[in-house]
Design a protein around this motif. Structure first.
Motif, PDB file in Angstrom:
ATOM      1  N   LEU A  65       0.852  -1.185   0.000  1.00  0.00           N
ATOM      2  CA  LEU A  65       0.000   0.000   0.000  1.00  0.00           C
ATOM      3  C   LEU A  65       0.888   1.235   0.000  1.00  0.00           C
ATOM      4  N   GLU A  78      -6.270  -6.336   4.931  1.00  0.00           N
ATOM      5  CA  GLU A  78      -6.205  -4.880   4.792  1.00  0.00           C
ATOM      6  C   GLU A  78      -6.197  -4.485   3.313  1.00  0.00           C
ATOM      7  N   ASN A  81      -9.722  -4.836   1.958  1.00  0.00           N
ATOM      8  CA  ASN A  81     -10.605  -3.796   2.500  1.00  0.00           C
ATOM      9  C   ASN A  81     -10.321  -2.429   1.869  1.00  0.00           C
ATOM     10  N   VAL A  82      -9.049  -2.115   1.653  1.00  0.00           N
ATOM     11  CA  VAL A  82      -8.701  -0.855   0.990  1.00  0.00           C
ATOM     12  C   VAL A  82      -9.250  -0.848  -0.426  1.00  0.00           C
ATOM     13  N   SER A  85     -13.192  -0.476  -0.205  1.00  0.00           N
ATOM     14  CA  SER A  85     -13.664   0.822   0.301  1.00  0.00           C
ATOM     15  C   SER A  85     -13.369   1.945  -0.690  1.00  0.00           C
ATOM     16  N   ARG A  86     -12.181   1.931  -1.297  1.00  0.00           N
ATOM     17  CA  ARG A  86     -11.834   2.989  -2.237  1.00  0.00           C
ATOM     18  C   ARG A  86     -12.671   2.901  -3.510  1.00  0.00           C
ATOM     19  N   LEU A 437      -2.108   0.688  -4.814  1.00  0.00           N
ATOM     20  CA  LEU A 437      -2.192  -0.611  -4.156  1.00  0.00           C
ATOM     21  C   LEU A 437      -1.655  -1.667  -5.113  1.00  0.00           C
TER      22      LEU A 437
END
Length: 491
Positions: A65, A78, A81-82, A85-86, A437
């Motif tokens: 990240l 993580e 989830n990133v 969500s993004r 990412l």
């Protein structure tokens, strides 16, 4: 000490050779799988070195990240989830056409199908395309126009059955060595004709090399067609029974006389007439082309001209014949038919309500989940990124920062994005270095799956080695994202 042998499919080019990989302690040996109908136990230099790039110290081993200090390792929870969500935030603010994906011909058909399904039917994305458009769109459109479906009509065996073999913009000695080995196994002493401005390895090995000027292959093919028609060297019975539009095509190519073509192509009249005579004398003529046509000036028309040569001479539908586009990437066909990019899964049409209902019923999902329009093409997706319309981009297994035609402008494209995800086996590609990412993917020989040989028997491809660190197969990554997004119940 114990010898272990596993079977895999080579992932370098489009031929699909089966390989046996044997390990004895730290020693690895590779050979072609005996009896396999594609490569008959042979392997080229690329296949014999299939494993070496996978052993690189530069392989991606964990998700990364980007922060103000640079890339930071994160775990898969993580990272997922990133991602979710993004991407959800962008879609919520700007709509489903604000996020897109760009994929590859380097992953399996099953992975392509899952990517397209998760992105379009689950995430609601409208636009997603593959780098295969850049190398295969020309022949795909030509096949659809000629036959009504994108289906290259040949088998590797045809190269052993032809007595006249024509290559246009193709260099199989270097790019597809196993195809060239089939020619070397041809006991008919075939005429091998190469149309290429360059004196390639294939041109050097051919019986006839016509070094025409760049961008004149279409004109030459029209002129040769005109000669064949004028001299009655066409199959009128086949034309009458199996084709339509011949009169209009005859009138079209009549505008390309041999003297005009010779002046434009940089060939002599005698060379062009010799080329036409070779086609006429052949009893089983096959026409082959690759990136020199598919990524060329007027690539669709040139592909169509080659198809028309095969049709007008009756050189199609029987052994040793055909109008045959040689794919570049190992799974460009899977990308074209199953990735839900230019067409809906399995060659169906996004714009046809009946076909959307059919696919929805097969997948047991609501028809409303399926977009009613195909994706924008690759270059239009990047244009819309530059214009600020597409704000989230997911790039899988391709490196446009290095390969895109407008390299000087690619930095501007990335700068216009709110969020860039790159999924690749290496984190140090030019595109991965630009990502917000990075997701580490397994390579082909680190996956398991099935393959179908030319006798329609299903075989099993075994993992040759394990992916490094926390790298996952693309299939596993897509599945994680689907579940985190909330659309995993139907995948």
């Amino acid at each position: 000490m114990s010898l272990k042998t596993k079977t895999t499919i080579c992932s370098y080019c489009s031929i699909g050779c089966a390989l046996e990989v044997s390990t004895l302690d730290d020693r690895i040996t590779i050979r072609g799988q005996p009896g396999y109908p594609v490569n008959h136990g042979r392997a080229c230099e690329k296949g014999l070195n299939l494993i070496e790039p996978l052993m690189s110290d530069d392989r991606g081993t964990t998700p990364l990240l980007k922060t103000e200090e640079g890339f930071e390792p994160v775990d898969w929870d993580e990272a997922t989830n990133v991602f979710v969500s993004r991407m959800k935030g962008i879609i919520s603010e700007w709509g489903p056409e604000s996020v897109a994906f760009l994929s590859t011909g380097q992953i399996t058909t099953e992975e392509m199908a899952l990517l397209g399904a998760v992105a379009k039917f689950g995430m609601g994305i409208v636009h997603g395309d593959g780098n295969t458009r850049q190398c295969m769109a020309s022949s795909s459109v030509a096949y659809n126009r000629a036959f009504g479906f994108d289906a290259p009509p040949y088998a590797c065996n045809d190269l052993e059955e032809s007595d006249t073999i024509v290559f246009v913009g193709a260099n199989p000695v270097v790019a597809h060595p196993l195809l060239w080995s089939r020619i070397r196994s041809n006991n008919k002493t075939p005429a091998v004709i190469v149309l290429d401005p360059r004196k390639t390895k294939t041109a050097q090995a051919a019986t006839h090399h016509y070094a025409l000027q760049p961008k004149t292959d279409l004109l030459l093919l029209y002129a040769v067609s005109n000669i064949l028609i004028e001299r009655g060297w066409v199959d009128q019975d086949f034309i009458g029974q199996h084709t339509e539009g011949f009169k209009a095509y005859r009138a079209h190519v009549a505008e390309y006389p041999v003297k005009y073509a010779a002046a434009q192509c940089g060939l002599s009249v005698e060379q062009i007439e010799e080329f036409a005579q070779l086609i006429h004398k052949g009893e089983r003529v096959s026409f082959w082309w690759s990136m020199g046509v598919n990524q060329s000036h007027q690539g669709v028309k040139t592909s169509e001209a080659l198809i028309n040569l095969a049709l007008m001479t009756g050189n199609i539908g029987k052994p040793g014949t055909g109008a045959n586009s040689i794919t570049g990437q190992c799974n460009a066909m899977g990308s074209r038919l199953f990735a839900n990019t230019t067409n809906l899964l399995g060659g169906h049409d996004f714009g046809d309500p009946k076909q959307r209902r059919k696919v929805a019923a097969i997948l047991n999902i609501s028809e409303n989940r399926i977009p009613d329009q195909p994706s924008l093409p690759y270059h239009k997706i990047l244009e819309q990124v530059r214009e600020g319309v597409i704000k989230g981009l997911w790039i899988v297994g391709t490196n446009p920062a290095h390969t895109w035609v407008d390299l000087n402008g690619f930095d501007e494209v990335v700068e216009a994005l709110d969020f860039l995800v790159v999924q690749d086996i290496y984190p140090d590609t030019a595109t991965a270095q630009m990502a917000d990412l990075y997701l580490p993917a397994a390579a082909s020989s680190e996956k398991e799956g099935s393959f179908i040989n030319s006798e329609r028997r299903i075989g099993h491809v075994q993992k040759v080695c394990e992916p490094p660190g926390d790298a996952l197969s693309d299939f596993e990554i897509f599945l994680r994202i689907a579940k985190a997004w909330g659309c995993g119940q139907w995948v």
